[in-house]
Design a protein around this motif. Structure first.
Motif, mmCIF file in Angstrom:
data_model
loop_
_atom_site.group_PDB
_atom_site.id
_atom_site.type_symbol
_atom_site.label_atom_id
_atom_site.label_comp_id
_atom_site.label_asym_id
_atom_site.label_seq_id
_atom_site.Cartn_x
_atom_site.Cartn_y
_atom_site.Cartn_z
ATOM 1 N N ILE A 277 35.960 42.469 26.676
ATOM 2 C CA ILE A 277 36.819 41.578 27.466
ATOM 3 C C ILE A 277 35.974 41.079 28.633
ATOM 4 N N VAL A 278 35.813 39.776 28.697
ATOM 5 C CA VAL A 278 34.996 39.163 29.743
ATOM 6 C C VAL A 278 35.912 38.316 30.618
ATOM 7 N N ARG A 279 35.957 38.604 31.900
ATOM 8 C CA ARG A 279 36.877 37.858 32.763
ATOM 9 C C ARG A 279 36.168 37.290 33.990
ATOM 10 N N GLU A 280 36.730 36.190 34.494
ATOM 11 C CA GLU A 280 36.243 35.551 35.720
ATOM 12 C C GLU A 280 34.744 35.263 35.661
ATOM 13 N N ILE A 281 34.291 34.648 34.574
ATOM 14 C CA ILE A 281 32.865 34.384 34.361
ATOM 15 C C ILE A 281 32.286 33.519 35.481
ATOM 16 N N THR A 282 31.180 33.944 36.040
ATOM 17 C CA THR A 282 30.413 33.322 37.134
ATOM 18 C C THR A 282 31.125 33.396 38.490
ATOM 19 N N LYS A 283 32.304 33.985 38.542
ATOM 20 C CA LYS A 283 33.033 34.070 39.807
ATOM 21 C C LYS A 283 32.752 35.404 40.508
ATOM 22 N N TYR B 58 34.534 38.048 41.096
ATOM 23 C CA TYR B 58 35.002 39.281 40.464
ATOM 24 C C TYR B 58 34.729 39.300 38.960
ATOM 25 N N GLU B 59 33.631 38.680 38.563
ATOM 26 C CA GLU B 59 33.245 38.722 37.150
ATOM 27 C C GLU B 59 33.176 40.177 36.668
ATOM 28 N N GLU B 60 33.691 40.396 35.456
ATOM 29 C CA GLU B 60 33.720 41.762 34.919
ATOM 30 C C GLU B 60 33.642 41.726 33.402
ATOM 31 N N VAL B 61 32.934 42.683 32.820
ATOM 32 C CA VAL B 61 32.835 42.829 31.372
ATOM 33 C C VAL B 61 33.237 44.252 31.014
ATOM 34 N N LYS B 62 34.259 44.391 30.185
ATOM 35 C CA LYS B 62 34.692 45.696 29.711
ATOM 36 C C LYS B 62 34.393 45.777 28.218
ATOM 37 N N VAL B 63 33.639 46.782 27.818
ATOM 38 C CA VAL B 63 33.214 46.932 26.427
ATOM 39 C C VAL B 63 33.695 48.268 25.888
ATOM 40 N N GLY B 64 34.219 48.273 24.667
ATOM 41 C CA GLY B 64 34.651 49.520 24.059
ATOM 42 C C GLY B 64 35.539 49.278 22.864
ATOM 43 N N LYS B 65 36.018 50.357 22.274
ATOM 44 C CA LYS B 65 36.956 50.248 21.171
ATOM 45 C C LYS B 65 38.295 49.713 21.697
ATOM 46 N N ILE B 66 39.048 49.078 20.812
ATOM 47 C CA ILE B 66 40.308 48.461 21.229
ATOM 48 C C ILE B 66 41.226 49.483 21.903
ATOM 49 N N GLU B 67 41.315 50.695 21.348
ATOM 50 C CA GLU B 67 42.223 51.703 21.917
ATOM 51 C C GLU B 67 41.855 52.042 23.361
ATOM 52 N N HIS B 68 40.554 52.031 23.664
ATOM 53 C CA HIS B 68 40.115 52.330 25.029
ATOM 54 C C HIS B 68 40.451 51.189 25.984
ATOM 55 N N LEU B 69 40.360 49.963 25.492
ATOM 56 C CA LEU B 69 40.666 48.823 26.355
ATOM 57 C C LEU B 69 42.171 48.678 26.583
ATOM 58 N N ILE B 70 42.976 49.153 25.647
ATOM 59 C CA ILE B 70 44.425 49.176 25.874
ATOM 60 C C ILE B 70 44.742 50.147 27.016
ATOM 61 N N LYS B 71 44.061 51.294 27.031
ATOM 62 C CA LYS B 71 44.236 52.263 28.119
ATOM 63 C C LYS B 71 43.768 51.677 29.442
ATOM 64 N N TRP B 72 42.671 50.904 29.390
ATOM 65 C CA TRP B 72 42.164 50.240 30.603
ATOM 66 C C TRP B 72 43.224 49.303 31.176
ATOM 67 N N MET C 118 40.357 35.038 31.004
ATOM 68 C CA MET C 118 39.758 36.052 30.133
ATOM 69 C C MET C 118 39.326 35.504 28.784
ATOM 70 N N CYS C 119 38.257 36.106 28.272
ATOM 71 C CA CYS C 119 37.813 35.875 26.902
ATOM 72 C C CYS C 119 37.774 37.222 26.198
ATOM 73 N N ILE C 120 38.248 37.246 24.967
ATOM 74 C CA ILE C 120 38.157 38.455 24.145
ATOM 75 C C ILE C 120 37.123 38.193 23.052
ATOM 76 N N VAL C 121 36.175 39.105 22.914
ATOM 77 C CA VAL C 121 35.124 38.988 21.901
ATOM 78 C C VAL C 121 35.240 40.199 20.972
ATOM 79 N N ILE C 122 35.404 39.952 19.673
ATOM 80 C CA ILE C 122 35.659 41.025 18.709
ATOM 81 C C ILE C 122 34.539 41.077 17.679
ATOM 82 N N GLU C 123 34.039 42.274 17.415
ATOM 83 C CA GLU C 123 33.011 42.400 16.385
ATOM 84 C C GLU C 123 33.606 42.067 15.021
#
Length: 279
Positions: A183-189, A191-205, A215-220
């Motif tokens: 999950i990539v959010r606020e690109i170039t701003k 509070y830019e942030e990239v969260k990487v992990g399995k879907i279940e972990h990002l749901i907990k996040w 936001m952009c969602i990138v899926i393998e």
């Protein structure tokens, strides 16, 4: 005859505006903005005084003919979106098509886009990818897109609003399984942030921290091995006779059908031949 310039703007940080982009917006006769309230901030920052009107999904039907008339009278026009390259998830493509029909020249003044930036930051496979824009809100259409993602070996990228991100991740987990996601959010701003992990972990996040910003969602993608395994599982539910009949009905010879059945089921052609001759 005037020229239509498809002019990219920064996706967040105004310092990413190109020299050519600034010059183009200064020199054209008219700027078409997706939302004039957003674009005026960019124009004021670079002291651009060019006249501007709105051109968006809601008014494109009434504006295209007038814009074409302006271009054919010899005036140059620039099309900009709120951020990034026009025509990516906005109505610019309709105007471009009409320009080609009417013999008006079109060129581009490129800059970065959120989709490519998100892919680069994701750390996932960048060799080939599919961009879905925003997922459909209609349940049936959304299901079809998610089923497509499930079978796609390419990395998939789409945009999502922060208040939908958790429910979308849950739907993804249901359809594609617990895959690696960024999950990539606020690109170039700021509070830019990239969260990487399995879907279940990002749901907990999402439970721990309310997601905010664009936001952009990138899926393998799935693997060829997984696809092959699924194909074998599908055919294992059919009898060899049913499998043979499927290929024979398509005009294949007995020999060719045996070869295809063996390939689908992950066995040797000799096994299929032995079964057919000893049943």
């Amino acid at each position: 005859m005037g020229m239509l310039y498809i002019c990219g703007t920064p996706i967040g940080n105004l310092e990413d505006m190109t020299y050519r982009g600034v010059r183009t917006l200064q020199e054209v006769d008219l700027i078409l903005a997706e939302d004039t309230r957003n674009t005026i901030k960019l124009l004021n920052h670079f002291e651009i005084k060019t006249p501007m009107i709105s051109y968006n999904e809601h008014n494109k039907g009434s504006k295209i003919a007038k814009i074409i008339k302006t271009l054919k009278e010899g005036q140059d026009v620039a099309l900009v979106s709120d951020a990034g390259m026009p025509c990516i998830s906005d109505p610019g493509e309709d105007l471009i098509k009409e320009c080609y029909i009417r013999g008006v020249k079109v060129t581009t003044v490129p800059t970065g886009t959120a989709v490519v930036s998100a892919l680069i930051l994701s750390g996932l496979n960048m060799r080939s990818y599919t961009f879905q824009g925003f997922l459909p809100r209609d349940k049936k259409m959304r299901k079809k897109v998610l089923e497509t993602i499930k079978e796609d070996v390419k990395t998939t990228i789409f945009y999502e609003a922060p208040h939908h991100i958790k429910s979308t991740l849950k739907q993804l987990e249901t359809y594609v399984g617990n895959r690696e996601v960024s999950i990539v959010r606020e690109i170039t701003k700021k509070y830019e942030e990239v969260k990487v992990g399995k879907i279940e972990h990002l749901i907990k996040w999402c439970d721990e921290k309310e997601p905010r910003g664009e936001m952009c969602i990138v899926i393998e993608g799935t693997t060829f091995e997984d696809l092959k395994h699924k194909e074998v599982e599908k055919w294992e539910k059919s009898t060899i006779d049913e499998h043979m009949e499927f290929y024979l009905s398509k005009g294949n010879s007995q020999k060719e059908s045996m070869k295809l059945v063996a390939k689908d089921r992950g066995v040797s052609k000799r096994d299929i031949y032995s079964y057919l001759n000893n049943r």
